[in-house]
Design a protein around this motif. Structure first.
Motif, PDB file in Angstrom:
ATOM      1  N   GLY A 193      42.186 133.322 -78.590  1.00 24.05           N
ATOM      2  CA  GLY A 193      41.124 132.572 -77.703  1.00 24.05           C
ATOM      3  C   GLY A 193      41.691 132.261 -76.341  1.00 24.05           C
ATOM      4  N   PRO A 194      41.151 133.030 -75.530  1.00 27.93           N
ATOM      5  CA  PRO A 194      41.541 132.901 -74.052  1.00 27.93           C
ATOM      6  C   PRO A 194      41.137 131.425 -73.828  1.00 27.93           C
ATOM      7  CG  PRO A 194      39.381 134.050 -74.143  1.00 27.93           C
ATOM      8  CD  PRO A 194      40.069 134.019 -75.684  1.00 27.93           C
ATOM      9  N   ARG A 195      42.160 130.823 -73.115  1.00 28.03           N
ATOM     10  CA  ARG A 195      41.817 129.396 -72.642  1.00 28.03           C
ATOM     11  C   ARG A 195      41.687 129.169 -71.074  1.00 28.03           C
ATOM     12  NH1 ARG A 195      46.587 124.901 -73.933  1.00 28.03           N
ATOM     13  NH2 ARG A 195      45.297 122.951 -73.590  1.00 28.03           N
ATOM     14  N   PHE A 196      40.541 128.705 -70.621  1.00 28.38           N
ATOM     15  CA  PHE A 196      40.366 128.323 -69.265  1.00 28.38           C
ATOM     16  C   PHE A 196      40.478 127.000 -68.927  1.00 28.38           C
ATOM     17  CE2 PHE A 196      38.266 132.109 -70.699  1.00 28.38           C
ATOM     18  CZ  PHE A 196      38.332 133.215 -69.888  1.00 28.38           C
ATOM     19  N   MET A 197      41.325 126.652 -68.131  1.00 29.28           N
ATOM     20  CA  MET A 197      41.652 125.104 -68.034  1.00 29.28           C
ATOM     21  C   MET A 197      41.207 124.807 -66.579  1.00 29.28           C
ATOM     22  SD  MET A 197      45.127 122.848 -68.124  1.00 29.28           S
ATOM     23  CE  MET A 197      44.857 122.660 -70.247  1.00 29.28           C
ATOM     24  N   TYR A 198      40.368 123.819 -66.295  1.00 27.62           N
ATOM     25  CA  TYR A 198      40.089 123.092 -65.010  1.00 27.62           C
ATOM     26  C   TYR A 198      41.128 121.825 -64.843  1.00 27.62           C
ATOM     27  CZ  TYR A 198      38.185 120.971 -60.881  1.00 27.62           C
ATOM     28  OH  TYR A 198      38.062 120.232 -59.690  1.00 27.62           O
ATOM     29  N   GLY A 199      42.015 121.691 -64.175  1.00 23.53           N
ATOM     30  CA  GLY A 199      42.844 120.667 -63.807  1.00 23.53           C
ATOM     31  C   GLY A 199      42.458 119.834 -62.599  1.00 23.53           C
ATOM     32  N   TYR A 200      42.464 118.621 -62.838  1.00 22.12           N
ATOM     33  CA  TYR A 200      42.093 117.634 -61.489  1.00 22.12           C
ATOM     34  C   TYR A 200      43.358 116.780 -61.664  1.00 22.12           C
ATOM     35  CZ  TYR A 200      40.361 113.881 -58.781  1.00 22.12           C
ATOM     36  OH  TYR A 200      39.941 112.998 -57.827  1.00 22.12           O
ATOM     37  N   TYR A 201      43.777 116.753 -60.065  1.00 17.86           N
ATOM     38  CA  TYR A 201      45.013 115.766 -59.947  1.00 17.86           C
ATOM     39  C   TYR A 201      44.748 114.797 -58.714  1.00 17.86           C
ATOM     40  CZ  TYR A 201      49.525 114.539 -58.015  1.00 17.86           C
ATOM     41  OH  TYR A 201      50.846 113.955 -57.616  1.00 17.86           O
ATOM     42  N   ARG A 202      44.979 113.580 -59.069  1.00 18.57           N
ATOM     43  CA  ARG A 202      45.141 112.606 -57.872  1.00 18.57           C
ATOM     44  C   ARG A 202      46.141 111.624 -57.883  1.00 18.57           C
ATOM     45  NH1 ARG A 202      40.938 109.997 -54.693  1.00 18.57           N
ATOM     46  NH2 ARG A 202      41.456 107.589 -54.455  1.00 18.57           N
ATOM     47  N   THR A 203      46.586 111.334 -56.416  1.00 17.84           N
ATOM     48  CA  THR A 203      47.709 110.353 -56.471  1.00 17.84           C
ATOM     49  C   THR A 203      47.579 109.428 -55.191  1.00 17.84           C
ATOM     50  OG1 THR A 203      49.928 109.931 -56.563  1.00 17.84           O
ATOM     51  CG2 THR A 203      49.270 111.926 -55.480  1.00 17.84           C
ATOM     52  N   GLU A 204      47.848 108.224 -55.413  1.00 14.32           N
ATOM     53  CA  GLU A 204      47.825 107.322 -54.152  1.00 14.32           C
ATOM     54  C   GLU A 204      49.457 106.781 -54.076  1.00 14.32           C
ATOM     55  OE1 GLU A 204      44.911 104.317 -54.322  1.00 14.32           O
ATOM     56  OE2 GLU A 204      43.274 105.979 -54.230  1.00 14.32           O
ATOM     57  N   VAL A 205      49.944 106.626 -53.163  1.00 16.56           N
ATOM     58  CA  VAL A 205      51.207 106.032 -52.682  1.00 16.56           C
ATOM     59  C   VAL A 205      51.337 105.300 -51.737  1.00 16.56           C
ATOM     60  CG1 VAL A 205      52.257 108.024 -51.625  1.00 16.56           C
ATOM     61  CG2 VAL A 205      53.548 106.385 -52.813  1.00 16.56           C
ATOM     62  N   VAL A 228      47.095 109.564 -49.824  1.00 19.76           N
ATOM     63  CA  VAL A 228      46.115 109.928 -51.042  1.00 19.76           C
ATOM     64  C   VAL A 228      46.070 111.415 -51.011  1.00 19.76           C
ATOM     65  CG1 VAL A 228      43.838 109.611 -51.870  1.00 19.76           C
ATOM     66  CG2 VAL A 228      44.923 107.855 -50.712  1.00 19.76           C
ATOM     67  N   TYR A 229      46.267 111.884 -52.140  1.00 19.62           N
ATOM     68  CA  TYR A 229      46.123 113.291 -52.197  1.00 19.62           C
ATOM     69  C   TYR A 229      45.465 113.683 -53.485  1.00 19.62           C
ATOM     70  CZ  TYR A 229      48.242 118.220 -53.091  1.00 19.62           C
ATOM     71  OH  TYR A 229      48.268 119.357 -53.075  1.00 19.62           O
ATOM     72  N   LYS A 230      44.519 114.580 -53.601  1.00 14.11           N
ATOM     73  CA  LYS A 230      43.508 115.033 -54.493  1.00 14.11           C
ATOM     74  C   LYS A 230      43.181 116.548 -54.550  1.00 14.11           C
ATOM     75  CE  LYS A 230      39.485 112.965 -52.643  1.00 14.11           C
ATOM     76  NZ  LYS A 230      38.067 112.097 -53.016  1.00 14.11           N
ATOM     77  N   ASP A 231      43.122 117.319 -55.525  1.00 17.51           N
ATOM     78  CA  ASP A 231      42.390 118.513 -55.508  1.00 17.51           C
ATOM     79  C   ASP A 231      42.527 118.907 -56.851  1.00 17.51           C
ATOM     80  OD1 ASP A 231      41.858 120.874 -54.642  1.00 17.51           O
ATOM     81  OD2 ASP A 231      43.799 121.798 -54.470  1.00 17.51           O
ATOM     82  N   GLY A 232      41.593 119.999 -57.176  1.00 13.89           N
ATOM     83  CA  GLY A 232      41.463 120.533 -58.663  1.00 13.89           C
ATOM     84  C   GLY A 232      41.650 122.158 -58.493  1.00 13.89           C
ATOM     85  N   LEU A 288      48.865 125.691 -62.748  1.00  6.45           N
ATOM     86  CA  LEU A 288      47.919 125.110 -61.822  1.00  6.45           C
ATOM     87  C   LEU A 288      48.718 124.949 -60.494  1.00  6.45           C
ATOM     88  CD1 LEU A 288      46.509 122.350 -64.439  1.00  6.45           C
ATOM     89  CD2 LEU A 288      45.124 124.374 -63.985  1.00  6.45           C
ATOM     90  N   LYS A 289      47.735 125.228 -59.363  1.00  6.01           N
ATOM     91  CA  LYS A 289      48.198 125.018 -58.117  1.00  6.01           C
ATOM     92  C   LYS A 289      47.267 124.036 -57.486  1.00  6.01           C
ATOM     93  CE  LYS A 289      50.094 129.675 -58.440  1.00  6.01           C
ATOM     94  NZ  LYS A 289      51.692 129.092 -58.408  1.00  6.01           N
ATOM     95  N   PHE A 290      47.900 123.112 -57.001  1.00  5.48           N
ATOM     96  CA  PHE A 290      47.062 122.131 -56.137  1.00  5.48           C
ATOM     97  C   PHE A 290      47.218 122.314 -54.526  1.00  5.48           C
ATOM     98  CE2 PHE A 290      47.512 120.051 -60.378  1.00  5.48           C
ATOM     99  CZ  PHE A 290      46.233 120.194 -60.829  1.00  5.48           C
ATOM    100  N   ARG A 291      46.245 122.494 -53.631  1.00  2.00           N
ATOM    101  CA  ARG A 291      46.625 122.971 -52.430  1.00  2.00           C
ATOM    102  C   ARG A 291      45.537 122.161 -51.327  1.00  2.00           C
ATOM    103  NH1 ARG A 291      50.014 124.792 -54.713  1.00  2.00           N
ATOM    104  NH2 ARG A 291      50.892 126.901 -54.712  1.00  2.00           N
ATOM    105  N   ASP A 292      45.241 120.812 -51.605  1.00  4.35           N
ATOM    106  CA  ASP A 292      44.695 120.189 -50.760  1.00  4.35           C
ATOM    107  C   ASP A 292      45.395 119.462 -49.700  1.00  4.35           C
ATOM    108  OD1 ASP A 292      42.101 119.924 -49.423  1.00  4.35           O
ATOM    109  OD2 ASP A 292      41.538 117.835 -50.960  1.00  4.35           O
ATOM    110  N   SER A 293      44.697 119.180 -48.626  1.00  6.37           N
ATOM    111  CA  SER A 293      45.597 118.089 -47.453  1.00  6.37           C
ATOM    112  C   SER A 293      45.306 116.587 -47.797  1.00  6.37           C
ATOM    113  CB  SER A 293      44.537 118.265 -46.307  1.00  6.37           C
ATOM    114  OG  SER A 293      44.663 119.592 -45.917  1.00  6.37           O
TER     115      SER A 293
END
Length: 440
Positions: A183-195, A213-217, A247-252
């Motif tokens: 079974g090929p597995r396609f994953m959507y990952g969402y990441y958020r952090t506040e510090v 604050v940093y967040k991306d999918g 998973l690679k998160f690249r938002d500002s």
């Protein structure tokens, strides 16, 4: 996992700031991941097998949720079957400061009051040899939300990562006793952090904290492979492999209330919009067996390896002193191992009872534990009931206690030497799930 901040020069000079910005960015990129309960994936997705604490997960082909653990298992399902589940994770993981703590602030409250999840699985028997299926499930992800003004706010205030998998699956019966599945597995990952950001450089002044604050999918792709073998009328064996997913998160990042002019200048020179977070969902190997004692009782067991050492390597090139230096930090994660045993009791034609116990080793030593992801070894105690509403409809309900016990946690800022120090006492998670299976 690798987290890097890239710049045109290999050495960052922060205008003499003693690592305040560097430590802040370090704290912002540490994940509150599903490794919460011992460096483990979340085995529970509301399915009936959750009541067995993962025992026999690669052989228990009673409904389409088997594709999550062993895609070969759908070869055992007749006709068309639909399985829908839901669950909620309730946390009891409060932090208590001790005399070694040097930061102001409280204990942070309970950072995981609840975390919901759902799943859907459908299978279809094409003919006597071929079967197909599809699953949508979230067995990767938890979240933390501390009080904003707590003592560990410069390491994390809020952090969450959620992975939702979409898995088409195919299984083929090589013989009446041996099946394979993929079974090929396609994953959507969402990441958020506040510090929190300390606006008071060198401990001078009384300015309120700022915040990053940093967040991306991101989408990642992997695959599941499985074998299912019936040794004889009583014994079944299952072996499954799940590949890693990158998973690679690249938002500002978003910066709020940075009132210190030196910090503003340093942030501009660091060009923070280049901050990157790379994470690897670990590969796993799962072996399971079942033994049918009689028409009523079946014993089950599983052994599992998870490659968390890949997940935990972080390089953060932002910590510096007046001379200008670059620091690399390693979370020092290590691979984890799981063992579980359980039993099914087919009480009568309507009722089936599941019970199981499991142990997972910890992905970190005590000295490497962090407040954004306080891992520990974990014990699971699970039970559940399945009720046959009619010939084609089953209902199930299950409960799991995940016990992590006492966890010491001390983290120290590299340059200032200030520490958040304390203990998570009697840490545990309660997982309640249930669902239905329809056969057509």
């Amino acid at each position: 996992m690798t987290v890097k901040h890239h710049h045109k020069t290999p050495v960052f000079r922060l205008l003499g700031l003693p690592g305040v910005l560097g430590c802040t960015l370090l704290g912002s990129t540490l994940l509150a991941s599903p490794a919460w309960a011992g460096g483990i994936l979340v085995y529970e997705a509301g399915q009936e097998g959750a009541g067995l604490a993962n025992a026999g997960a690669a052989v228990l082909a009673t409904d389409p949720s088997i594709l999550m653990n062993n895609p070969a298992g759908i070869s055992q399902l007749k006709g068309t079957q639909l399985n829908m589940d839901a669950q909620v994770i309730l946390g009891d993981i409060t932090y208590s400061r001790d005399s070694g703590n040097t930061f102001s602030g409280g204990n942070g409250g309970n950072p995981l009051p609840y975390f919901p999840g759902t799943s859907l699985f459908i299978s279809h028997e094409l003919d006597d040899r071929n079967s197909i299926a599809f699953g949508m499930y979230g067995n990767f992800g938890l979240a933390l939300d501390y009080d904003d003004d707590w003592a560990g706010r410069y390491f994390t205030q809020e952090s969450a990562i959620v992975g939702v998998s979409f898995q088409p699956t195919y299984a083929y019966k090589l013989t009446d006793d041996l099946s394979i599945g993929v079974g090929p597995r396609f994953m959507y990952g969402y990441y958020r952090t506040e510090v929190a950001v300390n606006n008071n450089v060198l401990g001078l002044g009384n300015a309120p904290d700022g915040q990053l604050v940093y967040k991306d999918g991101d989408w990642g792709v992997g695959y599941n492979l499985g074998l299912l073998y019936r040794l004889n009328e009583r014994v079944q064996l299952g072996l499954a492999y799940t590949s890693k997913i990158d998973l690679k998160f690249r938002d500002s990042p978003t910066l709020k209330h940075i009132t210190n002019p030196l910090l503003n200048v340093a942030l501009n020179r660091l060009d923070v919009d280049q901050l990157k977070v790379d994470m690897t969902v670990p590969q796993t190997v799962l072996a399971s067996a079942s033994y049918k004692i009689d028409d009523q009782w079946t014993l089950l067991g599983s052994l599992n390896w998870q490659d968390w050492s890949q997940f935990g390597k972080i390089g953060v090139e932002v910590d510096s002193n007046a001379a200008g230096t670059s620091t690399t930090v390693d979370r020092k994660y290590r691979d984890t191992y799981h063992a579980s045993v359980g039993a099914q009791n087919q009480i009568n034609a309507k009722w089936r009872w599941n019970v199981g116990v499991a142990y997972d080793s910890s992905a970190v030593d005590d000295k490497d534990r962090t407040v954004d992801n306080p891992m520990n070894q974990a014990w699971r105690f699970a039970t559940g009931l399945n009720y046959a509403l009619d010939e084609n409809t089953d209902l199930h309900l299950n409960y799991t206690l995940i016990w992590m016990g006492d966890m010491d946690d001390v983290q120290t800022k590299t340059r200032s030497g200030d520490s958040v120090s304390g203990e998570y006492r009697n840490a545990m998670l309660h997982v309640i799930g249930g669902g239905a299976v329809w056969r057509f």
